[in-house]
Design a protein around this motif. Sequence first.
Motif, PDB file in Angstrom:
ATOM      1  N   TYR A   1     -21.434   5.863   8.676  1.00 42.71           N
ATOM      2  CA  TYR A   1     -20.268   4.980   8.570  1.00 42.71           C
ATOM      3  C   TYR A   1     -20.325   3.976   9.712  1.00 42.71           C
ATOM      4  CZ  TYR A   1     -18.183   8.440   5.403  1.00 42.71           C
ATOM      5  OH  TYR A   1     -17.930   9.303   4.372  1.00 42.71           O
ATOM      6  N   ILE A   2     -20.027   2.702   9.390  1.00 45.98           N
ATOM      7  CA  ILE A   2     -19.947   1.664  10.419  1.00 45.98           C
ATOM      8  C   ILE A   2     -18.476   1.268  10.573  1.00 45.98           C
ATOM      9  CG2 ILE A   2     -20.442  -0.226   8.785  1.00 45.98           C
ATOM     10  CD1 ILE A   2     -21.571   0.036  12.484  1.00 45.98           C
ATOM     11  N   ARG A   3     -17.983   1.268  11.840  1.00 46.95           N
ATOM     12  CA  ARG A   3     -16.544   1.204  12.083  1.00 46.95           C
ATOM     13  C   ARG A   3     -16.114  -0.072  12.813  1.00 46.95           C
ATOM     14  NH1 ARG A   3     -13.692   4.048  14.686  1.00 46.95           N
ATOM     15  NH2 ARG A   3     -12.023   3.939  13.148  1.00 46.95           N
ATOM     16  N   ALA A   4     -16.797  -1.163  12.584  1.00 50.91           N
ATOM     17  CA  ALA A   4     -16.408  -2.422  13.220  1.00 50.91           C
ATOM     18  C   ALA A   4     -15.017  -2.848  12.748  1.00 50.91           C
ATOM     19  CB  ALA A   4     -17.423  -3.503  12.896  1.00 50.91           C
ATOM     20  N   ALA A   5     -14.356  -3.677  13.560  1.00 52.80           N
ATOM     21  CA  ALA A   5     -13.026  -4.192  13.233  1.00 52.80           C
ATOM     22  C   ALA A   5     -13.096  -5.696  13.040  1.00 52.80           C
ATOM     23  CB  ALA A   5     -12.030  -3.855  14.343  1.00 52.80           C
ATOM     24  N   ALA A   6     -12.333  -6.205  12.094  1.00 48.49           N
ATOM     25  CA  ALA A   6     -12.354  -7.638  11.805  1.00 48.49           C
ATOM     26  C   ALA A   6     -11.994  -8.468  13.032  1.00 48.49           C
ATOM     27  CB  ALA A   6     -11.397  -7.956  10.658  1.00 48.49           C
ATOM     28  N   THR A   7     -11.043  -8.001  13.839  1.00 49.61           N
ATOM     29  CA  THR A   7     -10.616  -8.747  15.026  1.00 49.61           C
ATOM     30  C   THR A   7     -11.713  -8.815  16.072  1.00 49.61           C
ATOM     31  OG1 THR A   7      -8.283  -8.271  14.677  1.00 49.61           O
ATOM     32  CG2 THR A   7      -8.942  -8.726  16.940  1.00 49.61           C
ATOM     33  N   HIS A   8     -12.592  -7.851  16.112  1.00 45.46           N
ATOM     34  CA  HIS A   8     -13.619  -7.797  17.156  1.00 45.46           C
ATOM     35  C   HIS A   8     -14.996  -8.247  16.667  1.00 45.46           C
ATOM     36  CE1 HIS A   8     -10.854  -4.452  18.831  1.00 45.46           C
ATOM     37  NE2 HIS A   8     -10.480  -5.647  19.270  1.00 45.46           N
ATOM     38  N   ALA A   9     -15.163  -8.366  15.371  1.00 48.40           N
ATOM     39  CA  ALA A   9     -16.498  -8.617  14.832  1.00 48.40           C
ATOM     40  C   ALA A   9     -16.566  -9.879  13.985  1.00 48.40           C
ATOM     41  CB  ALA A   9     -16.961  -7.409  14.021  1.00 48.40           C
ATOM     42  N   GLY A  10     -15.840 -10.916  14.390  1.00 50.98           N
ATOM     43  CA  GLY A  10     -15.998 -12.207  13.741  1.00 50.98           C
ATOM     44  C   GLY A  10     -15.205 -12.411  12.482  1.00 50.98           C
ATOM     45  N   GLY A  11     -14.123 -11.627  12.303  1.00 47.66           N
ATOM     46  CA  GLY A  11     -13.232 -11.859  11.181  1.00 47.66           C
ATOM     47  C   GLY A  11     -13.760 -11.345   9.852  1.00 47.66           C
TER      48      GLY A  11
ATOM     49  N   ILE B   1      -2.007  -8.232  10.928  1.00 51.34           N
ATOM     50  CA  ILE B   1      -2.899  -9.268  10.376  1.00 51.34           C
ATOM     51  C   ILE B   1      -4.299  -8.711  10.211  1.00 51.34           C
ATOM     52  CG2 ILE B   1      -3.915 -11.547  10.743  1.00 51.34           C
ATOM     53  CD1 ILE B   1      -1.387 -12.275  12.341  1.00 51.34           C
ATOM     54  N   CYS B   2      -4.779  -8.010  11.241  1.00 53.03           N
ATOM     55  CA  CYS B   2      -6.105  -7.395  11.158  1.00 53.03           C
ATOM     56  C   CYS B   2      -6.131  -6.333  10.061  1.00 53.03           C
ATOM     57  CB  CYS B   2      -6.492  -6.783  12.501  1.00 53.03           C
ATOM     58  SG  CYS B   2      -8.122  -5.979  12.499  1.00 53.03           S
ATOM     59  N   PHE B   3      -5.062  -5.523   9.988  1.00 54.44           N
ATOM     60  CA  PHE B   3      -5.009  -4.498   8.947  1.00 54.44           C
ATOM     61  C   PHE B   3      -5.071  -5.135   7.563  1.00 54.44           C
ATOM     62  CE2 PHE B   3      -2.837  -1.543   6.071  1.00 54.44           C
ATOM     63  CZ  PHE B   3      -3.558  -0.381   6.315  1.00 54.44           C
ATOM     64  N   ALA B   4      -4.387  -6.255   7.387  1.00 54.24           N
ATOM     65  CA  ALA B   4      -4.429  -6.957   6.102  1.00 54.24           C
ATOM     66  C   ALA B   4      -5.843  -7.435   5.798  1.00 54.24           C
ATOM     67  CB  ALA B   4      -3.458  -8.135   6.109  1.00 54.24           C
ATOM     68  N   ALA B   5      -6.520  -7.985   6.806  1.00 57.22           N
ATOM     69  CA  ALA B   5      -7.915  -8.416   6.610  1.00 57.22           C
ATOM     70  C   ALA B   5      -8.769  -7.239   6.161  1.00 57.22           C
ATOM     71  CB  ALA B   5      -8.457  -9.031   7.897  1.00 57.22           C
ATOM     72  N   HIS B   6      -8.574  -6.077   6.819  1.00 58.17           N
ATOM     73  CA  HIS B   6      -9.316  -4.881   6.423  1.00 58.17           C
ATOM     74  C   HIS B   6      -8.985  -4.475   4.991  1.00 58.17           C
ATOM     75  CE1 HIS B   6      -9.931  -3.458  10.862  1.00 58.17           C
ATOM     76  NE2 HIS B   6     -10.769  -4.400  10.501  1.00 58.17           N
ATOM     77  N   MET B   7      -7.715  -4.550   4.630  1.00 58.68           N
ATOM     78  CA  MET B   7      -7.320  -4.149   3.280  1.00 58.68           C
ATOM     79  C   MET B   7      -8.030  -4.987   2.216  1.00 58.68           C
ATOM     80  SD  MET B   7      -5.320  -1.517   3.048  1.00 58.68           S
ATOM     81  CE  MET B   7      -4.614  -1.762   1.420  1.00 58.68           C
ATOM     82  N   HIS B   8      -8.102  -6.275   2.429  1.00 59.77           N
ATOM     83  CA  HIS B   8      -8.774  -7.146   1.453  1.00 59.77           C
ATOM     84  C   HIS B   8     -10.266  -6.833   1.393  1.00 59.77           C
ATOM     85  CE1 HIS B   8      -5.397  -9.795   0.355  1.00 59.77           C
ATOM     86  NE2 HIS B   8      -4.984  -9.599   1.599  1.00 59.77           N
ATOM     87  N   LEU B   9     -10.879  -6.621   2.546  1.00 66.11           N
ATOM     88  CA  LEU B   9     -12.294  -6.235   2.577  1.00 66.11           C
ATOM     89  C   LEU B   9     -12.499  -4.872   1.931  1.00 66.11           C
ATOM     90  CD1 LEU B   9     -13.019  -7.420   6.206  1.00 66.11           C
ATOM     91  CD2 LEU B   9     -14.326  -8.198   4.225  1.00 66.11           C
ATOM     92  N   ASN B  10     -11.621  -3.922   2.241  1.00 70.02           N
ATOM     93  CA  ASN B  10     -11.768  -2.562   1.714  1.00 70.02           C
ATOM     94  C   ASN B  10     -11.602  -2.509   0.197  1.00 70.02           C
ATOM     95  OD1 ASN B  10     -11.969  -1.763   4.390  1.00 70.02           O
ATOM     96  ND2 ASN B  10      -9.872  -1.040   4.530  1.00 70.02           N
ATOM     97  N   LEU B  11     -10.656  -3.284  -0.315  1.00 64.37           N
ATOM     98  CA  LEU B  11     -10.455  -3.313  -1.755  1.00 64.37           C
ATOM     99  C   LEU B  11     -11.685  -3.864  -2.475  1.00 64.37           C
ATOM    100  CD1 LEU B  11      -6.767  -4.545  -1.995  1.00 64.37           C
ATOM    101  CD2 LEU B  11      -7.639  -2.352  -2.805  1.00 64.37           C
ATOM    102  N   HIS B  12     -12.359  -4.797  -1.823  1.00 61.66           N
ATOM    103  CA  HIS B  12     -13.513  -5.439  -2.461  1.00 61.66           C
ATOM    104  C   HIS B  12     -14.827  -4.684  -2.267  1.00 61.66           C
ATOM    105  CE1 HIS B  12     -16.632  -8.255  -3.534  1.00 61.66           C
ATOM    106  NE2 HIS B  12     -17.097  -8.190  -2.307  1.00 61.66           N
ATOM    107  N   ALA B  13     -15.121  -4.236  -1.056  1.00 66.73           N
ATOM    108  CA  ALA B  13     -16.465  -3.758  -0.704  1.00 66.73           C
ATOM    109  C   ALA B  13     -16.880  -2.541  -1.533  1.00 66.73           C
ATOM    110  CB  ALA B  13     -16.531  -3.414   0.778  1.00 66.73           C
ATOM    111  N   PRO B  14     -18.001  -2.602  -2.227  1.00 65.36           N
ATOM    112  CA  PRO B  14     -18.435  -1.452  -3.029  1.00 65.36           C
ATOM    113  C   PRO B  14     -18.785  -0.235  -2.183  1.00 65.36           C
ATOM    114  CG  PRO B  14     -20.128  -3.151  -2.977  1.00 65.36           C
ATOM    115  CD  PRO B  14     -18.912  -3.750  -2.365  1.00 65.36           C
ATOM    116  N   ASN B  15     -19.138  -0.461  -0.909  1.00 63.75           N
ATOM    117  CA  ASN B  15     -19.520   0.651  -0.035  1.00 63.75           C
ATOM    118  C   ASN B  15     -18.418   1.013   0.958  1.00 63.75           C
ATOM    119  OD1 ASN B  15     -20.068  -1.884   1.227  1.00 63.75           O
ATOM    120  ND2 ASN B  15     -21.346  -0.884   2.761  1.00 63.75           N
ATOM    121  N   PHE B  16     -17.172   0.682   0.643  1.00 65.06           N
ATOM    122  CA  PHE B  16     -16.075   1.115   1.502  1.00 65.06           C
ATOM    123  C   PHE B  16     -15.976   2.634   1.496  1.00 65.06           C
ATOM    124  CE2 PHE B  16     -11.612   2.606   1.448  1.00 65.06           C
ATOM    125  CZ  PHE B  16     -11.331   2.401   2.793  1.00 65.06           C
TER     126      PHE B  16
END
Length: 405
Positions: free
Chosen positions: A283-293, A322-337
């Motif tokens: 598992y890779i645990r980067a955060a949108a706020t720390h890893a370039g959005g 705001i960061c949590f929302a960014a994660h939610m959109h990425l998580n909903l989309h990413a096939p490997n979430f």
Amino acid sequence: MNIKQVKVFVSSPGRNFVTVKIITESGIYGVGDATLNGREMAVAAMLEEHIAPCLIGRNAHDIEDIWQYLYKGVYWRRGPVNMAAIAAIDMALWDIKGKVANLPVYQLLGGKSRKGVNLYAHASGEDVDSTLEKAQELVKKGFKAIRLQSAIPGLSVTYGVLGDKKDYFELQGSRPLPPEETWSTAKYFDMVENLFAKGRELLGNDIHLLHDVHSRLTPIESARLGKLLEPYNLLFLEDASIAENQNSYDVIRQHTTTPLAIGETYNTLWDCKNLIEEQRVDYIRAAATHAGGITGMRRIGDFANVHNVKTAPHGAPDLSPICFAAHMHLNLHAPNFGIQEFVGFDNAGLNTLFSHDFTVENGMAFIPDKPGLGVDFNEEAASKYPYKRSYLPVSRLEDGTVWNW
């Protein structure tokens, strides 16, 4: 859709947050999270003094070009301050694009891969029994994945365990300095197997269990821990060791089949490239706020997908809604979430500043189909919560040697 203004806010509704608001000439605006815990003003200065002047008049729709301009154009690539600043700009631009398109950001990424986002919650206590009592409470609330952290007998403070104590942010006064905490690997090992033996017996096999070492162990010590915890079938063991030398995880991997997770301090794909492509972690645990959005996180996620590594974004309380929302959109989309860390948003001051409609049911998070990120920021409310200088703690071994926090 040219950029007219870039506004930066540093506020402290219980803890510090750095928020960016990009306003276009049409009046449509977007918001982003630039919080870097303990170094907030460095990011604010980067944004106000160096980045904002370069964005005025640019087309807000040119997200990729602006990302590359801020990453490559600065010459001094990567780094937590630079990447947190880029992250906030990137989130705000995706927010704008979604509002213009009248679509949630996950639709712009390609649509949903799932109906909701699986969460893991935190159970921590002053001893093993109190930790497990809290875990049972979380199970009753519907959570199916729980991180277990217990205080270590003989140490005054243990990472991840607060109980009735104030956290490091609240403990710092008018002239705060980094609090110092003591670590003992031997005392930790005396506790940790008992925590998971009792936890698995009490919670059963249908609940996913996780644990965060927070980089306290050397690679061979982490290998020992992973092997010790194999009978308890963890979803993953987080930050077992520092991986500045990415080859360190070969030592851990060859000794244990316990799944491994890392990445909350990473700023770009290059920080974890070898760990992912050599399949040294699960598992890779980067955060949108720390890893370039969103743009930076999508690169990491797509690369991880090729190598059978799942995403599990960081979700600490210093990351705003705001960061949590960014994660939610990425998580909903990413096939490997894989799974999303979740500490909740119970802070009344926080919810005064950031309006959102997140819902949690049976251990899953959902967001409404609002255009953009679906989060707004109250500038007037932010002015009532001025910045308070704060630091992350420093860890020392019992002999006084500075260690990993």
